[in-house]
Design a protein around this motif. Structure first.
Motif, PDB file in Angstrom:
ATOM      1  N   CYS A 119       0.861  -1.185   0.000  1.00  0.00           N
ATOM      2  CA  CYS A 119       0.000   0.000   0.000  1.00  0.00           C
ATOM      3  C   CYS A 119       0.897   1.233   0.000  1.00  0.00           C
ATOM      4  CB  CYS A 119      -0.908   0.027   1.226  1.00  0.00           C
ATOM      5  SG  CYS A 119      -2.014  -1.393   1.365  1.00  0.00           S
ATOM      6  N   CYS A 120       0.502   2.250  -0.741  1.00  0.00           N
ATOM      7  CA  CYS A 120       1.309   3.463  -0.801  1.00  0.00           C
ATOM      8  C   CYS A 120       1.322   4.148   0.565  1.00  0.00           C
ATOM      9  CB  CYS A 120       0.756   4.414  -1.863  1.00  0.00           C
ATOM     10  SG  CYS A 120       1.641   5.995  -1.954  1.00  0.00           S
ATOM     11  N   PRO A 121       2.510   4.411   1.146  1.00  0.00           N
ATOM     12  CA  PRO A 121       2.562   5.090   2.439  1.00  0.00           C
ATOM     13  C   PRO A 121       2.180   6.561   2.368  1.00  0.00           C
ATOM     14  CG  PRO A 121       4.779   4.719   1.593  1.00  0.00           C
ATOM     15  CD  PRO A 121       3.838   4.044   0.641  1.00  0.00           C
ATOM     16  N   ARG A 122       2.049   7.104   1.156  1.00  0.00           N
ATOM     17  CA  ARG A 122       1.687   8.519   0.996  1.00  0.00           C
ATOM     18  C   ARG A 122       0.166   8.699   0.882  1.00  0.00           C
ATOM     19  NH1 ARG A 122       6.329   7.789   1.884  1.00  0.00           N
ATOM     20  NH2 ARG A 122       8.150   8.578   0.760  1.00  0.00           N
ATOM     21  N   CYS A 123      -0.469   7.932  -0.039  1.00  0.00           N
ATOM     22  CA  CYS A 123      -1.909   8.124  -0.283  1.00  0.00           C
ATOM     23  C   CYS A 123      -2.750   6.913   0.110  1.00  0.00           C
ATOM     24  CB  CYS A 123      -2.148   8.460  -1.757  1.00  0.00           C
ATOM     25  SG  CYS A 123      -1.848   7.072  -2.890  1.00  0.00           S
ATOM     26  N   ASP A 124      -2.111   5.834   0.579  1.00  0.00           N
ATOM     27  CA  ASP A 124      -2.793   4.600   1.018  1.00  0.00           C
ATOM     28  C   ASP A 124      -3.449   3.839  -0.140  1.00  0.00           C
ATOM     29  OD1 ASP A 124      -3.287   2.823   3.137  1.00  0.00           O
ATOM     30  OD2 ASP A 124      -5.358   3.500   3.296  1.00  0.00           O
ATOM     31  N   HIS A 125      -2.973   4.059  -1.360  1.00  0.00           N
ATOM     32  CA  HIS A 125      -3.489   3.280  -2.486  1.00  0.00           C
ATOM     33  C   HIS A 125      -3.141   1.807  -2.310  1.00  0.00           C
ATOM     34  CE1 HIS A 125      -4.496   1.943  -6.500  1.00  0.00           C
ATOM     35  NE2 HIS A 125      -3.250   1.554  -6.712  1.00  0.00           N
ATOM     36  N   HIS A 126      -4.136   0.930  -2.391  1.00  0.00           N
ATOM     37  CA  HIS A 126      -3.939  -0.506  -2.244  1.00  0.00           C
ATOM     38  C   HIS A 126      -3.619  -1.112  -3.607  1.00  0.00           C
ATOM     39  CE1 HIS A 126      -5.490   0.262   1.679  1.00  0.00           C
ATOM     40  NE2 HIS A 126      -5.717  -0.996   1.990  1.00  0.00           N
ATOM     41  N   ASP A 127      -2.374  -1.494  -3.799  1.00  0.00           N
ATOM     42  CA  ASP A 127      -1.973  -2.048  -5.087  1.00  0.00           C
ATOM     43  C   ASP A 127      -2.426  -3.503  -5.210  1.00  0.00           C
ATOM     44  OD1 ASP A 127      -0.786  -1.988  -7.605  1.00  0.00           O
ATOM     45  OD2 ASP A 127       0.943  -0.873  -6.852  1.00  0.00           O
ATOM     46  N   ARG A 128      -2.457  -3.995  -6.428  1.00  0.00           N
ATOM     47  CA  ARG A 128      -2.837  -5.386  -6.671  1.00  0.00           C
ATOM     48  C   ARG A 128      -1.691  -6.308  -6.259  1.00  0.00           C
ATOM     49  NH1 ARG A 128      -4.972  -3.991 -12.789  1.00  0.00           N
ATOM     50  NH2 ARG A 128      -6.752  -2.699 -12.128  1.00  0.00           N
ATOM     51  N   ILE A 129      -2.045  -7.419  -5.615  1.00  0.00           N
ATOM     52  CA  ILE A 129      -1.033  -8.388  -5.207  1.00  0.00           C
ATOM     53  C   ILE A 129      -1.459  -9.787  -5.617  1.00  0.00           C
ATOM     54  CG2 ILE A 129      -0.180  -6.999  -3.288  1.00  0.00           C
ATOM     55  CD1 ILE A 129      -1.810  -8.690  -1.385  1.00  0.00           C
ATOM     56  N   GLY A 130      -0.501 -10.707  -5.655  1.00  0.00           N
ATOM     57  CA  GLY A 130      -0.764 -12.083  -6.057  1.00  0.00           C
ATOM     58  C   GLY A 130      -1.093 -12.984  -4.878  1.00  0.00           C
ATOM     59  N   SER A 131      -1.247 -14.256  -5.174  1.00  0.00           N
ATOM     60  CA  SER A 131      -1.692 -15.209  -4.161  1.00  0.00           C
ATOM     61  C   SER A 131      -0.644 -15.412  -3.064  1.00  0.00           C
ATOM     62  CB  SER A 131      -2.043 -16.545  -4.818  1.00  0.00           C
ATOM     63  OG  SER A 131      -0.947 -17.053  -5.557  1.00  0.00           O
ATOM     64  N   LYS A 132       0.634 -15.480  -3.419  1.00  0.00           N
ATOM     65  CA  LYS A 132       1.673 -15.749  -2.425  1.00  0.00           C
ATOM     66  C   LYS A 132       1.691 -14.658  -1.345  1.00  0.00           C
ATOM     67  CE  LYS A 132       6.605 -16.880  -2.035  1.00  0.00           C
ATOM     68  NZ  LYS A 132       6.987 -15.868  -1.033  1.00  0.00           N
ATOM     69  N   ALA A 133       1.702 -13.397  -1.783  1.00  0.00           N
ATOM     70  CA  ALA A 133       1.706 -12.291  -0.817  1.00  0.00           C
ATOM     71  C   ALA A 133       0.434 -12.296   0.020  1.00  0.00           C
ATOM     72  CB  ALA A 133       1.853 -10.961  -1.558  1.00  0.00           C
ATOM     73  N   ARG A 134      -0.684 -12.608  -0.606  1.00  0.00           N
ATOM     74  CA  ARG A 134      -1.960 -12.603   0.118  1.00  0.00           C
ATOM     75  C   ARG A 134      -1.981 -13.709   1.178  1.00  0.00           C
ATOM     76  NH1 ARG A 134      -5.541  -8.494   0.115  1.00  0.00           N
ATOM     77  NH2 ARG A 134      -5.691  -8.443  -2.166  1.00  0.00           N
ATOM     78  N   PHE A 135      -1.530 -14.896   0.823  1.00  0.00           N
ATOM     79  CA  PHE A 135      -1.507 -15.994   1.790  1.00  0.00           C
ATOM     80  C   PHE A 135      -0.603 -15.661   2.968  1.00  0.00           C
ATOM     81  CE2 PHE A 135      -2.388 -19.052  -1.950  1.00  0.00           C
ATOM     82  CZ  PHE A 135      -3.759 -18.942  -1.760  1.00  0.00           C
ATOM     83  N   GLU A 136       0.553 -15.090   2.694  1.00  0.00           N
ATOM     84  CA  GLU A 136       1.490 -14.751   3.768  1.00  0.00           C
ATOM     85  C   GLU A 136       0.909 -13.699   4.705  1.00  0.00           C
ATOM     86  OE1 GLU A 136       4.988 -13.602   1.664  1.00  0.00           O
ATOM     87  OE2 GLU A 136       5.688 -15.671   1.349  1.00  0.00           O
ATOM     88  N   GLN A 137       0.101 -12.794   4.155  1.00  0.00           N
ATOM     89  CA  GLN A 137      -0.526 -11.761   4.986  1.00  0.00           C
ATOM     90  C   GLN A 137      -1.664 -12.317   5.834  1.00  0.00           C
ATOM     91  OE1 GLN A 137      -1.790  -8.530   2.461  1.00  0.00           O
ATOM     92  NE2 GLN A 137       0.234  -8.274   1.544  1.00  0.00           N
TER      93      GLN A 137
END
Length: 285
Positions: free
Chosen positions: A45-63
């Motif tokens: 996510c952008c630390p300036r405007c909080d835009h939530h970027d698209r992510i893949g399955s690996k990053a999502r599972f880890e989160q």
């Protein structure tokens, strides 16, 4: 050796893993340049405007899973390219490219693990894989995820991101809509919750089927959610639509979804919903 070669050899270049290409990330919304590590540590996510970027399955599972630990649910084998489709490229070539770029077999990947110490099955659609489009493989993976949840007596949590049905599979892609609906009937018969998290973008046939059938509908901030595109709707009804009418916040205001949740709060929110919808059974005295 020429003087140009000597000068070039003397310039202290950054190592490849820290080159200018990957040291910085440009936000797609505010166009701010931020350190890639800062962006990744902020859950993409952008630390300036909080835009939530698209992510893949690996990053999502880890989160989402406790301690980032999970096991992939094997995807069923399906017949590839059933229509022998070709446009500017062969469909099989497009699949090979998407697999090489994402490392995934198809657009939907399931995994099992624990969320808030509760067994859960999570499915993630990756928009980077042919726009997250829904074909036979995605339909089969969805059914496999639901049935894995039934076997584990666990909730099924789905993160959607798709441009709709996969045109290269024609009517077969549209058949996945009722197929997913039947699978969800099995999940509900088993008394297990189905939680949907709508991410940017969720459109087309996916929105018209399993994306909007959750017991609870969550969405990430500013996610694009809709069936047809804004321009198509405006041309059809010949009216100007409100600004942001297909964004998560607008849909929340008009009752189409239940919550808009920031990525940092998603795991805790989903864990809380699982406790509400599938309370722990009290041990007999």
């Amino acid at each position: 050796m020429s003087w140009l070669s000597r000068v070039r050899s003397g310039i202290p270049f950054l190592p490849k893993r820290q080159s200018a290409d990957n040291l910085w990330h440009k936000c797609k919304k505010c166009e701010a340049m931020v350190f890639t590590k800062e962006w990744e540590d902020n859950l993409f996510c952008c630390p300036r405007c909080d835009h939530h970027d698209r992510i893949g399955s690996k990053a999502r599972f880890e989160q989402m899973f406790d301690d980032g630990k999970y096991d992939i649910v094997p995807a069923p084998e399906v017949r590839e390219d059933p229509l022998k489709f070709r446009d500017t490229k062969r469909y099989t070539d497009r699949l090979k490219t998407a697999r090489a770029n994402t490392g995934a077999r198809d657009a939907l990947t399931n995994a099992r693990g624990k969320i808030g110490r509760r067994k859960s099955v999570v499915g993630v659609q990756d928009f980077a894989f042919m726009g997250g489009s829904m074909g036979v493989a995605v339909g089969a993976a969805f059914v496999a995820g639901v049935r894995a949840a039934i076997r584990d007596k666990a909730p099924y949590v789905l993160f959607t991101a798709a441009g709709g049905a996969r045109m290269q599979e024609g009517i077969l892609s549209l058949m996945q809509m009722p197929r997913a609906t039947v699978a969800l009937a099995e999940l509900r018969e088993a008394g297990l919750p189905y939680i949907v998290v709508l991410t940017d973008p969720t459109t087309g046939g996916v929105t018209a089927s399993y994306a909007m059938l959750g017991d609870v509908q969550l969405a990430e901030p500013d996610a694009l959610i809709g069936f047809a595109g804004q321009r198509v709707i405006e041309q059809t009804i010949r009216e100007k639509l409100p600004e942001g009418f297909q964004r998560a916040e607008y849909l929340l205001e008009h009752g189409m979804i239940d919550m808009v949740v920031k990525r940092h709060d998603l795991k805790a929110t989903v864990a809380r919903l699982i406790d509400y919808l599938a309370p722990r059974k009290k041990k007999a005295a």
